[in-house]
Design a protein around this motif. Sequence first.
Motif, short mmCIF file in Angstrom:
data_model
loop_
_atom_site.label_atom_id
_atom_site.label_comp_id
_atom_site.label_asym_id
_atom_site.label_seq_id
_atom_site.Cartn_x
_atom_site.Cartn_y
_atom_site.Cartn_z
N PHE A 145 0.81 -1.22 0.00
CA PHE A 145 0.00 0.00 0.00
C PHE A 145 0.85 1.27 0.00
O PHE A 145 0.54 2.25 0.68
CB PHE A 145 -0.96 -0.01 1.20
N VAL A 146 1.92 1.26 -0.76
CA VAL A 146 2.75 2.45 -0.90
C VAL A 146 2.04 3.42 -1.83
O VAL A 146 1.60 3.03 -2.92
CB VAL A 146 4.14 2.08 -1.46
N ALA A 147 1.93 4.68 -1.41
CA ALA A 147 1.22 5.68 -2.23
C ALA A 147 2.16 6.71 -2.84
O ALA A 147 1.77 7.39 -3.79
CB ALA A 147 0.16 6.39 -1.38
N GLN A 148 3.37 6.84 -2.28
CA GLN A 148 4.31 7.81 -2.84
C GLN A 148 5.75 7.37 -2.55
O GLN A 148 6.00 6.52 -1.69
CB GLN A 148 4.06 9.20 -2.26
N LEU A 149 6.69 7.97 -3.30
CA LEU A 149 8.10 7.60 -3.21
C LEU A 149 8.61 7.66 -1.78
O LEU A 149 9.32 6.75 -1.33
CB LEU A 149 8.92 8.53 -4.11
N SER A 153 -1.80 6.64 -7.58
CA SER A 153 -0.77 7.68 -7.46
C SER A 153 0.63 7.12 -7.70
O SER A 153 1.49 7.81 -8.28
CB SER A 153 -0.83 8.32 -6.07
N LEU A 154 0.87 5.88 -7.28
CA LEU A 154 2.22 5.33 -7.39
C LEU A 154 2.61 5.06 -8.84
O LEU A 154 3.80 5.04 -9.18
CB LEU A 154 2.33 4.05 -6.56
N ALA A 155 1.62 4.87 -9.70
CA ALA A 155 1.93 4.67 -11.11
C ALA A 155 2.55 5.92 -11.73
O ALA A 155 3.23 5.84 -12.76
CB ALA A 155 0.66 4.28 -11.87
N PHE A 156 2.32 7.07 -11.09
CA PHE A 156 2.83 8.34 -11.60
C PHE A 156 3.98 8.87 -10.73
O PHE A 156 4.32 10.05 -10.79
CB PHE A 156 1.70 9.37 -11.66
N ALA A 157 4.57 7.99 -9.92
CA ALA A 157 5.68 8.39 -9.05
C ALA A 157 6.90 8.79 -9.90
O ALA A 157 7.00 8.40 -11.08
CB ALA A 157 6.05 7.24 -8.12
N ASN A 188 -6.40 -6.20 -6.54
CA ASN A 188 -7.67 -6.04 -5.83
C ASN A 188 -7.88 -4.61 -5.38
O ASN A 188 -8.94 -4.01 -5.61
CB ASN A 188 -7.72 -6.98 -4.62
N ASP A 189 -6.87 -4.03 -4.73
CA ASP A 189 -7.00 -2.65 -4.26
C ASP A 189 -6.91 -1.65 -5.41
O ASP A 189 -7.66 -0.67 -5.46
CB ASP A 189 -5.92 -2.34 -3.21
N LEU A 190 -5.98 -1.87 -6.33
CA LEU A 190 -5.81 -0.92 -7.43
C LEU A 190 -7.10 -0.78 -8.23
O LEU A 190 -7.50 0.33 -8.61
CB LEU A 190 -4.68 -1.37 -8.35
N ILE A 221 1.81 1.15 -16.72
CA ILE A 221 2.70 0.68 -15.65
C ILE A 221 3.74 -0.27 -16.22
O ILE A 221 4.92 -0.22 -15.87
CB ILE A 221 1.87 0.00 -14.54
N VAL A 222 3.31 -1.15 -17.14
CA VAL A 222 4.24 -2.07 -17.81
C VAL A 222 5.34 -1.28 -18.51
O VAL A 222 6.54 -1.62 -18.41
CB VAL A 222 3.48 -2.97 -18.81
N HIS A 223 4.97 -0.21 -19.22
CA HIS A 223 5.95 0.58 -19.95
C HIS A 223 6.91 1.29 -19.00
O HIS A 223 8.12 1.36 -19.27
CB HIS A 223 5.23 1.60 -20.84
N ARG A 224 6.39 1.83 -17.88
CA ARG A 224 7.26 2.53 -16.94
C ARG A 224 8.28 1.58 -16.33
O ARG A 224 9.46 1.93 -16.17
CB ARG A 224 6.44 3.20 -15.83
N CYS A 225 7.83 0.38 -15.98
CA CYS A 225 8.77 -0.61 -15.44
C CYS A 225 9.75 -1.08 -16.51
O CYS A 225 10.93 -1.35 -16.22
CB CYS A 225 8.01 -1.79 -14.85
N GLY A 226 9.28 -1.15 -17.75
CA GLY A 226 10.16 -1.56 -18.84
C GLY A 226 11.27 -0.54 -19.08
O GLY A 226 12.41 -0.91 -19.39
N ASP A 227 10.95 0.74 -18.91
CA ASP A 227 11.94 1.80 -19.12
C ASP A 227 13.10 1.70 -18.13
O ASP A 227 14.22 2.13 -18.43
CB ASP A 227 11.29 3.18 -18.98
#
Length: 747
Positions: A567-571, A609-613, A629-631, A663-669
């Motif tokens: 449940f991390v919401a920010q960096l 929010s974490l997807a845009f960290a 489930n939560d997302l 999210i897949v693309h951000r992790c791929g980068d």
Amino acid sequence: MPQGTETESRKLLSRLQAVMADASAGQERLDRITRLIADSMGTEVCSIYLLRDADTLELCATQGLAPEAVHVTRMRIGEGLVGRVARAAQPINTANAPAERGFRYMPETGEERYSSFLGVPIQRLGERLGVLVVQSKDAREYSDDEVYALEVVAMVLAEMTELGAFIGEGAALAERHKSQAMFRGACAQEGTAMGHVWLHEPRVVVTRPVADDPDAELARLRAAVDQLRLDIDDMLTRAPLADGEQREVLEAYRMFAHSRGWMRRMEEDIARGLSAEAAVEKEQSTARARMETVADAYLRDRLHDLDDLSNRLLRRLTGQGKDTGAELPADPVLVARNIGPAELLDYGRRLRGVVLEEGSVGSHAAIVARALAIPLVIHARPILTEALNGDAILVDGDQGIVHLRPEENVAAAFRDKLAMQAEAQERYASIRDKPAEALCGTVISLQMNAGLMADLPSLPSSGAEGVGLFRTELQFLTRNKVPRRGELAALYSRVMDAAGEKRVVFRTLDIGSDKVLPYMKPTEEPNPALGWRAIRVGLDKPGVMRMQLQALIRAANGRPLSVMFPFVAQLEEYTQARDHLLREMDREAALGHVLPETLQIGAMLETPSLAFAPRRFFEECDFISIGGNDLKQFFFAADRENERVRRRYDTLNVSFLTFLEQIVHRCGDTDTPLSFCGEDAGRPVEALCFAAIGLRTLSMRPASIGPVKSLIRRVDLREARAVINEARASGAQSVRPAVMEWLKRQG
């Protein structure tokens, strides 16, 4: 109370007892009862209305109204004065019935001649059964004693109904606990089960509602209450001082057990002719009725305490309920109002399924049921009023449907379904050791979710490549006090031993919201799912987090260790939690303890929010797991505990799928390993789509790995991706119809 009224009340109950002992048919009994009530109370009319179904009342017997109206006159709950009594479960006493709000004239009954009206509900422990009515030509309100006497009689009628006293030719009621029944609830854990009912708390049936000797009944009641008080005092003495919530419940029990008002009301019921157990149940029914109308959560809990206390007293008076010598069937399906995680764990994998009248998708019981892979249906009301130990039962956890005492054609169809599932499992077993490799050559890593040591034997048999999520909160939820560091270290070490060379990802304590520790003081929050939970609790109360991190490091004992923060919401939250773990590594090294061979630190992406960290977050994470489930509930603003909205939004909605792809693309980068963890990962069509948009690791319950692997091995993910893109370009809201059509074409 005037002595004359008491004598008439006891005389009436005595005559009712004679009717109960009579072997006449159900309709004849109903007719005799209306005659003797009218005669005893000096009224021209007495009528009994019983529920034909959940919404319809039927006139089943009368003295004074037109006899041809019996089994003809019907009304809906809430319709007319009789319907109002049934809906509110409260008496209506009026001297001028036609002038009352909601009065409905039934011309076929001939009731226009009667002015006064007294109606009381016939109910048993909150279950509506009907309405008992007396009417007179004289315009008068009935006295409090007359109202009370009629309520007592209605309670006895409810007990007679429970005992099947009105079964027979021409009677309104079908035989209870004999016919088939179906209950629609909600799915809390998928799967199907076929077995026999095991009641967690068997219902107590009062077989002797009326008694001849009030003094003897008073003595029985007082002796039982005295023993109950001693039992509670003994439990309080033995309860750990640190276990504040348990002590609070026991203190509430003691308060109610010593309540003079509660005792006085039961003594008055006995004086009017009820047996000791019937008097207890009458007060319990009153508490149940109040529970249905009280909005305040604290008061509702206190009424629930009184309900539990009444059950204890009834079991003592009747010798029924727990410890009755009944044996658990070979194929038990647990049926209960609700159940705690520790109690469910006590039953363990012996259970074929679980059916609850209450509960929630995220409740402790649901968490344990998922960990044990036991089908769970919640909100299956009112199954407790129908089910008896040993009844045949079918549980369809996929649809949230329960069949009790099913007819043979239903049972046969269910057996066919189970046979097909068994055949499919054989097919899945044949590919257990093969990779989840699509026709295009893409390999998907399939991991399993776990939370108990009992889950680990499923690791080799399921074909899982590792444990993508080990929920550490279950060890906290099933205890009455905080587990010690040494206990946790030993448990985590056994988990790693059981996994062998396969990776285990330990998620740190995820509590709060719907997962409140038994020894943790609950905090009232307007929206707990968005409140103080998971990593927020850990950072605000670092003592428990530090203890758990130390236990994980020591459990690794030189082996690789993977830790994930929920449940991390920010960096900043991630970096703070990561720093805690690194400090504990330094501390353990200073103490001379063996450190893990390697340490991987990750986070669950459960908040949009974490997807845009910042990019730094993705760079610093050794791995990321999407908590589906939560997302999903936060993305669609649809509470997954709310049955009205949780199924409203499709996982394969274009907007959600596009978000996952981002999210897949951000992790791929940043070359950050990414997985998807949650119920949707275990659904083959959803898993296929996740793989098609680029997710290469999926974590699910062990039983889902076979079906998911089977589908992935039979498709080309490039073609699936093209179907998804085409559906998205067409403006479709969901890609599901297009994907399903494509799969049909694939055969």
